[in-house]
Design an enzyme around this catalytic site. Structure first.
Site, short mmCIF file in Angstrom:
data_model
loop_
_atom_site.label_atom_id
_atom_site.label_comp_id
_atom_site.label_asym_id
_atom_site.label_seq_id
_atom_site.Cartn_x
_atom_site.Cartn_y
_atom_site.Cartn_z
N GLY A 31 0.85 -1.19 0.00
CA GLY A 31 0.00 0.00 0.00
C GLY A 31 0.88 1.23 0.00
N LEU A 32 0.26 2.38 -0.14
CA LEU A 32 1.00 3.64 -0.15
C LEU A 32 1.63 3.92 1.21
CD1 LEU A 32 -1.53 5.93 -2.07
CD2 LEU A 32 0.65 5.06 -2.95
N SER A 33 2.62 4.79 1.21
CA SER A 33 3.18 5.28 2.47
C SER A 33 2.06 5.96 3.27
CB SER A 33 4.30 6.29 2.18
OG SER A 33 4.80 6.83 3.36
N GLY A 34 1.94 5.61 4.53
CA GLY A 34 0.90 6.20 5.37
C GLY A 34 -0.44 5.50 5.30
N SER A 35 -0.52 4.41 4.53
CA SER A 35 -1.80 3.70 4.40
C SER A 35 -2.14 2.89 5.65
CB SER A 35 -1.78 2.78 3.18
OG SER A 35 -0.75 1.80 3.31
N GLY A 36 -1.12 2.53 6.43
CA GLY A 36 -1.34 1.73 7.64
C GLY A 36 -0.71 0.35 7.58
N LYS A 37 0.22 0.15 6.64
CA LYS A 37 0.85 -1.17 6.47
C LYS A 37 1.56 -1.65 7.73
CE LYS A 37 3.54 0.07 3.17
NZ LYS A 37 3.15 1.50 3.27
N SER A 38 2.45 -0.82 8.25
CA SER A 38 3.24 -1.23 9.43
C SER A 38 2.36 -1.38 10.65
CB SER A 38 4.36 -0.22 9.70
OG SER A 38 5.34 -0.29 8.69
N SER A 105 6.30 -1.81 -2.06
CA SER A 105 6.41 -2.70 -3.23
C SER A 105 5.43 -2.24 -4.32
CB SER A 105 6.21 -4.16 -2.85
OG SER A 105 5.14 -4.37 -1.96
#
Length: 196
Positions: A31-38, A105
């Site tokens: 997902g985009l940076s800031g989407s909540g992946k981490s 990615s």
């Protein structure tokens, strides 16, 4: 001439999975940076750990500051970053560990490469769907502000591409879902795949 030969494996993956009482899998969160992946990755890890599963989270913090600290952000370096991460995942997979990855990615091609290296049967792609506008509002690291001001070039979603995944196993829409709801959705999907 190549002098490297695989050694005989005395304990195979199945032996290790039996010891751990879990099926090793690779969870690939994109997902985009800031989407909540981490946030999703760590929430999922915590929920799995509470139920006795052995996991490892891989993200930019522990990969880019360690094994991949010699890579930049050119397209070639980004591809090599993902290739190395996929190979690391294969090692964890052989140990029966559930590896949770949180990486932008950004293209379908690079995610397909990771899936091919790891193997489709062991690869679970989770797309954290958050719009560019939502991520800009969140901007937890101040990157969107810098990118929009022209201070960061080749920023994914702005002047570098991000391909929405073609066929992810799961979509977590963080435009609408709370992090708790997203973690629960991911956990229910993953639990069915890793349960012994």
């Amino acid at each position: 001439m190549n002098n490297i030969h695989p050694t005989n494996i005395y304990l195979n993956r199945e032996d290790k999975e039996q010891y751990l009482k879990q099926n090793g899998k690779v969870i690939w969160i994109t997902g985009l940076s800031g989407s909540g992946k981490s946030t999703l990755a760590h929430g999922l890890e915590r929920k799995l750990a509470q139920r006795g599963y052995l996991t490892q989270v891989l993200d930019g913090d522990n990969i880019r500051t360690g094994i991949n600290n010699n890579l930049g952000f050119t397209e070639e370096d980004r591809n090599e970053n993902i290739r190395r991460i996929a190979e690391i995942n294969k090692l964890f997979l052989n140990c029966g560990v559930i590896t949770i990855n949180a990486f932008i990615s950004p293209t379908n091609d690079v995610r397909a490469m990771a899936r091919e290296i790891i193997g489709t049967d062991d690869f679970i792609e989770i797309f954290v769907d958050a719009s560019f506008e939502t991520c800009t509002e969140r901007d937890p690291k101040g990157l969107y502000k810098k990118a929009l001001a022209g201070e960061i070039k080749n920023f994914t979603g702005l002047d570098a591409p991000f391909d929405r995944p073609d066929n992810p196993e799961l979509v977590v829409d963080t435009n609408k879902l709370s992090i708790e709801e997203g973690v629960e959705l991911a956990y229910e999907y993953v639990r069915a795949a890793v349960r012994w």
